[in-house]
Design a protein around this motif. Structure first.
Motif, PDB file in Angstrom:
ATOM      1  N   LYS A  82      43.549  -5.674  -7.648  1.00 47.70           N
ATOM      2  CA  LYS A  82      43.447  -4.789  -8.933  1.00 47.70           C
ATOM      3  C   LYS A  82      44.687  -4.856  -9.758  1.00 47.70           C
ATOM      4  O   LYS A  82      45.935  -5.209  -9.315  1.00 47.70           O
ATOM      5  CB  LYS A  82      43.812  -3.429  -8.409  1.00 47.70           C
ATOM      6  CG  LYS A  82      43.326  -2.029  -9.509  1.00 47.70           C
ATOM      7  CD  LYS A  82      43.355  -0.805  -9.028  1.00 47.70           C
ATOM      8  CE  LYS A  82      42.739   0.084  -9.980  1.00 47.70           C
ATOM      9  NZ  LYS A  82      42.239   1.263  -9.426  1.00 47.70           N
ATOM     10  N   LEU A  83      44.601  -4.847 -11.078  1.00 48.20           N
ATOM     11  CA  LEU A  83      45.745  -5.488 -12.080  1.00 48.20           C
ATOM     12  C   LEU A  83      45.842  -4.588 -13.027  1.00 48.20           C
ATOM     13  O   LEU A  83      44.884  -3.869 -13.364  1.00 48.20           O
ATOM     14  CB  LEU A  83      45.316  -6.988 -12.443  1.00 48.20           C
ATOM     15  CG  LEU A  83      44.967  -8.126 -11.656  1.00 48.20           C
ATOM     16  CD1 LEU A  83      44.587  -9.515 -12.373  1.00 48.20           C
ATOM     17  CD2 LEU A  83      46.363  -8.617 -11.050  1.00 48.20           C
ATOM     18  N   ARG A  84      47.237  -4.287 -13.481  1.00 46.55           N
ATOM     19  CA  ARG A  84      47.482  -3.735 -14.993  1.00 46.55           C
ATOM     20  C   ARG A  84      47.689  -4.447 -15.985  1.00 46.55           C
ATOM     21  O   ARG A  84      48.590  -5.573 -15.747  1.00 46.55           O
ATOM     22  CB  ARG A  84      48.647  -2.757 -14.644  1.00 46.55           C
ATOM     23  CG  ARG A  84      48.812  -1.848 -15.636  1.00 46.55           C
ATOM     24  CD  ARG A  84      49.869  -1.084 -15.508  1.00 46.55           C
ATOM     25  NE  ARG A  84      49.831  -0.030 -14.156  1.00 46.55           N
ATOM     26  CZ  ARG A  84      50.229  -0.071 -12.942  1.00 46.55           C
ATOM     27  NH1 ARG A  84      51.439  -0.832 -12.810  1.00 46.55           N
ATOM     28  NH2 ARG A  84      50.159   0.658 -12.213  1.00 46.55           N
ATOM     29  N   GLY A  95      42.170  -2.769 -13.702  1.00 46.04           N
ATOM     30  CA  GLY A  95      40.912  -3.304 -13.141  1.00 46.04           C
ATOM     31  C   GLY A  95      41.131  -4.399 -12.610  1.00 46.04           C
ATOM     32  O   GLY A  95      42.051  -4.796 -11.993  1.00 46.04           O
ATOM     33  N   TYR A  96      40.052  -5.370 -12.619  1.00 45.22           N
ATOM     34  CA  TYR A  96      39.838  -6.617 -11.770  1.00 45.22           C
ATOM     35  C   TYR A  96      39.443  -7.443 -12.829  1.00 45.22           C
ATOM     36  O   TYR A  96      38.488  -7.416 -13.607  1.00 45.22           O
ATOM     37  CB  TYR A  96      38.693  -6.377 -10.726  1.00 45.22           C
ATOM     38  CG  TYR A  96      39.059  -5.079  -9.857  1.00 45.22           C
ATOM     39  CD1 TYR A  96      40.169  -5.447  -8.723  1.00 45.22           C
ATOM     40  CD2 TYR A  96      38.631  -3.955  -9.758  1.00 45.22           C
ATOM     41  CE1 TYR A  96      40.480  -4.247  -7.979  1.00 45.22           C
ATOM     42  CE2 TYR A  96      38.671  -2.873  -8.915  1.00 45.22           C
ATOM     43  CZ  TYR A  96      39.667  -2.996  -8.113  1.00 45.22           C
ATOM     44  OH  TYR A  96      40.140  -2.087  -7.117  1.00 45.22           O
ATOM     45  N   LEU A 106      37.864  -8.532 -17.667  1.00 50.59           N
ATOM     46  CA  LEU A 106      38.547  -7.480 -17.253  1.00 50.59           C
ATOM     47  C   LEU A 106      37.495  -6.375 -16.975  1.00 50.59           C
ATOM     48  O   LEU A 106      36.860  -5.968 -17.828  1.00 50.59           O
ATOM     49  CB  LEU A 106      39.610  -6.977 -17.909  1.00 50.59           C
ATOM     50  CG  LEU A 106      40.174  -5.835 -17.430  1.00 50.59           C
ATOM     51  CD1 LEU A 106      41.030  -5.727 -16.341  1.00 50.59           C
ATOM     52  CD2 LEU A 106      41.175  -5.073 -18.709  1.00 50.59           C
ATOM     53  N   VAL A 107      37.080  -6.080 -15.539  1.00 55.01           N
ATOM     54  CA  VAL A 107      36.385  -4.917 -15.413  1.00 55.01           C
ATOM     55  C   VAL A 107      37.006  -3.512 -14.863  1.00 55.01           C
ATOM     56  O   VAL A 107      37.906  -3.791 -14.163  1.00 55.01           O
ATOM     57  CB  VAL A 107      35.307  -5.272 -14.186  1.00 55.01           C
ATOM     58  CG1 VAL A 107      34.497  -4.122 -13.550  1.00 55.01           C
ATOM     59  CG2 VAL A 107      34.476  -6.487 -14.549  1.00 55.01           C
ATOM     60  N   GLU A 126      50.105  -7.410 -14.159  1.00 55.32           N
ATOM     61  CA  GLU A 126      50.900  -7.240 -12.773  1.00 55.32           C
ATOM     62  C   GLU A 126      50.003  -6.476 -11.875  1.00 55.32           C
ATOM     63  O   GLU A 126      49.130  -5.966 -12.269  1.00 55.32           O
ATOM     64  CB  GLU A 126      52.153  -6.196 -13.219  1.00 55.32           C
ATOM     65  CG  GLU A 126      51.713  -4.831 -13.361  1.00 55.32           C
ATOM     66  CD  GLU A 126      52.872  -3.933 -13.663  1.00 55.32           C
ATOM     67  OE1 GLU A 126      54.112  -4.436 -13.561  1.00 55.32           O
ATOM     68  OE2 GLU A 126      52.858  -2.863 -13.689  1.00 55.32           O
ATOM     69  N   VAL A 127      50.149  -6.971 -10.852  1.00 53.49           N
ATOM     70  CA  VAL A 127      49.460  -6.252  -9.519  1.00 53.49           C
ATOM     71  C   VAL A 127      49.709  -4.911  -9.406  1.00 53.49           C
ATOM     72  O   VAL A 127      51.007  -4.611  -9.340  1.00 53.49           O
ATOM     73  CB  VAL A 127      49.812  -7.145  -8.244  1.00 53.49           C
ATOM     74  CG1 VAL A 127      48.903  -6.410  -7.042  1.00 53.49           C
ATOM     75  CG2 VAL A 127      49.500  -8.311  -8.254  1.00 53.49           C
ATOM     76  N   VAL A 128      48.878  -4.069  -9.226  1.00 52.67           N
ATOM     77  CA  VAL A 128      48.860  -2.591  -9.172  1.00 52.67           C
ATOM     78  C   VAL A 128      49.043  -2.321  -7.592  1.00 52.67           C
ATOM     79  O   VAL A 128      48.120  -2.806  -6.800  1.00 52.67           O
ATOM     80  CB  VAL A 128      47.458  -1.864  -9.623  1.00 52.67           C
ATOM     81  CG1 VAL A 128      47.706  -0.188  -9.223  1.00 52.67           C
ATOM     82  CG2 VAL A 128      47.448  -2.077 -10.860  1.00 52.67           C
TER      83      VAL A 128
END
Length: 130
Positions: A82-84, A95-96, A106-107, A126-128
């Motif tokens: 999961k990314l921001r 999302g991913y 981006l989903v 950035e990684v959530v």
């Protein structure tokens, strides 16, 4: 063979207001219509204005970049981080990044529905931490 892109969801109208006010409005003036339920919460979908505004801007200018997906958002969590989004019009979306139709998109969760947006993979992420 020719590939044609078409809208995947039709008939959606986005309304702004409280859930109770919107349900009352629809009951009074458009009883045949109803609010869409958030699949994960089981109640009417509610989307924050900070999420809705960039989405509406893209829908106005580049609707071909947006795809409503049939699968639940949770399905995309498998094997993805999961990314921001840190930059661009979708800053703060989470999302991913998923390969769809040979394109990294981006989903994200949009009122309980999975939505994919093209062209966002070029932004900074950035990684959530969950």
């Amino acid at each position: 063979m020719k590939k044609t892109l078409e809208q995947s969801v039709s008939g959606l109208v986005f309304l702004q207001g409280t859930v109770n006010d919107l349900q009352e409005f629809l009951a009074d003036y458009f009883p045949q219509f109803h609010l869409v339920k958030d699949r994960s919460l089981g109640r009417p979908a509610s989307i924050k204005d900070s999420i809705m505004q960039p989405f509406m801007n893209v829908m106005k200018t580049h609707p071909e970049q947006v795809t409503f997906l049939r699968d639940d958002f949770e399905k995309f969590a498998k094997d993805h981080v999961k990314l921001r989004v840190l930059t661009g019009p979708f800053k703060d979306y989470e999302g991913y990044i998923v390969r769809i139709d040979r394109d990294r998109q981006l989903v994200f969760d949009f009122g309980g529905r999975a939505v994919a947006i093209r062209g966002v993979h070029k932004e900074d992420f950035e990684v959530v931490e969950e």
